[in-house]
Enzyme design. Sequence first.
Site, PDB file in Angstrom:
ATOM      1  N   GLU A  87       7.222   2.245  -8.784  1.00 51.37           N
ATOM      2  CA  GLU A  87       6.754   1.016  -8.155  1.00 51.37           C
ATOM      3  C   GLU A  87       6.382   1.297  -6.709  1.00 51.37           C
ATOM      4  OE1 GLU A  87       9.117  -2.580 -10.392  1.00 51.37           O
ATOM      5  OE2 GLU A  87       9.973  -1.819  -8.535  1.00 51.37           O
ATOM      6  N   CYS A  88       5.196   0.895  -6.302  1.00 50.92           N
ATOM      7  CA  CYS A  88       4.748   0.994  -4.916  1.00 50.92           C
ATOM      8  C   CYS A  88       4.951   2.415  -4.388  1.00 50.92           C
ATOM      9  CB  CYS A  88       5.452  -0.051  -4.043  1.00 50.92           C
ATOM     10  SG  CYS A  88       4.591  -0.394  -2.492  1.00 50.92           S
ATOM     11  N   GLY A  89       5.940   2.647  -3.519  1.00 47.33           N
ATOM     12  CA  GLY A  89       6.165   4.000  -3.027  1.00 47.33           C
ATOM     13  C   GLY A  89       6.458   4.985  -4.132  1.00 47.33           C
TER      14      GLY A  89
END
Length: 438
Positions: free
Chosen positions: A327-329
Amino acid sequence: MSDAPGIMISAPSSGTGKTTVMLGLLRALADDGMRVQPFKSGPDYIDPAFHLAAAGRASFNLDTWAMGDGLLNAIAAQAKGAEICVAEGSMGLYDGVATRGQSGFGTSAETALRMGWPVVLVVDVSGQAQSAAAAALGFRMYNPDVPFAGVILNRVASPRHERLTALGMEKAGLTVLGALPRRGDLTLPERHLGLIQAVEHPDLEAAITGYATFLREHVDIDAIKSAARGKGAGQGGRLPPPPAQRIALAQDAAFSFTYPHLVEGWRAAGAEVLPFSPLADEAPDPGADLVWLPGGYPELHAGRLAAANTFRTGLRHHAETRPVHGECGGYMALGAALIDKEGQRHAMAGLLGLVTSYEKRKFHLGYRQAVLHAPLPGHAPGARLRGHEYHYSTILEQPDAPLAAVGDADGNPVPETGSYRGHVSGTFFHLITAEEEA
């Protein structure tokens, strides 16, 4: 189920000092021997870790846009055994999104109304005196159904300033619960996504202790305790089920943003959560069924991640036969490369073709609703998910198949669709819940 009374710490806008008040109050109540359950209204990733440090008890997000009644009930029930609930609002009291979500627009006022928690409004009175009461009264009367405990005056310049401001509040019929003098040292360190992470604070314990002392000196803690009310958790609902039985979860300064209710739901259902640190060059547990890389700040640690050969080898081996999700990073770390703010390119895990740049900064913020084209661990194609996106990175290359059709809170399409390749998937939004879990 919990019937503990509670309060909502909110404000007319962001930047008024409500986090300082929240952390000081949590610690002051805990120091008084109370069992305090913290909550965060809205999709914030960072504040719950600060709440945990202050109260000694895990904090959970309550989100009326993303969550239906069942999930809200299940999260409210995490206050079991607590004597008081203290929730911190997001943005201003009535700030939400443009369209109605599962239970509302995502405002702190909705959370307060649904839970029956009276609002303590932290008002920055710098630059005004009696006029502050007119603004505070507007917040009190904008929705008269929202329970209201009173106000805390913040950034008071002098005893005279306090007297004049309190006089205005008295005229408006508003209870003044405290007045905090202006102090430049009562701010938490910030960077591009807001506050730094709790784990990165140079001396968080000393800071929270200072906030608690400051609040005791200038706020009527007993009056706040007496103002607490609540409806308790409603019946029905459950936390989201685990996506696998044995979950290797990356946890360190680069990967730390997983919603607490998700991990609590995994554990409550009997799943085994196996933490590991990519920054320490640890491989995920070889016996894990799933590897989950949360969001965080990989762009600040790109060189170390690029050199973490044990981590990357273990991750690639796992992905040959079992699912990996980021997720994201975490999504960025699964890609081919990450370009840092100096323009230096760092090789990432290479399990996806994604190339992201923090040098070419663009702000991405808001709720996300997604319909899956392909499986995401725990969710089948066609599942409708709710999440939140908050980052500055720009996609330079995304050659893999899109994972989902993703829209904002209004349903307008956004280009950050996530992607997948083999057993590996990733999204820029942080998952909050699936609609069927509401």
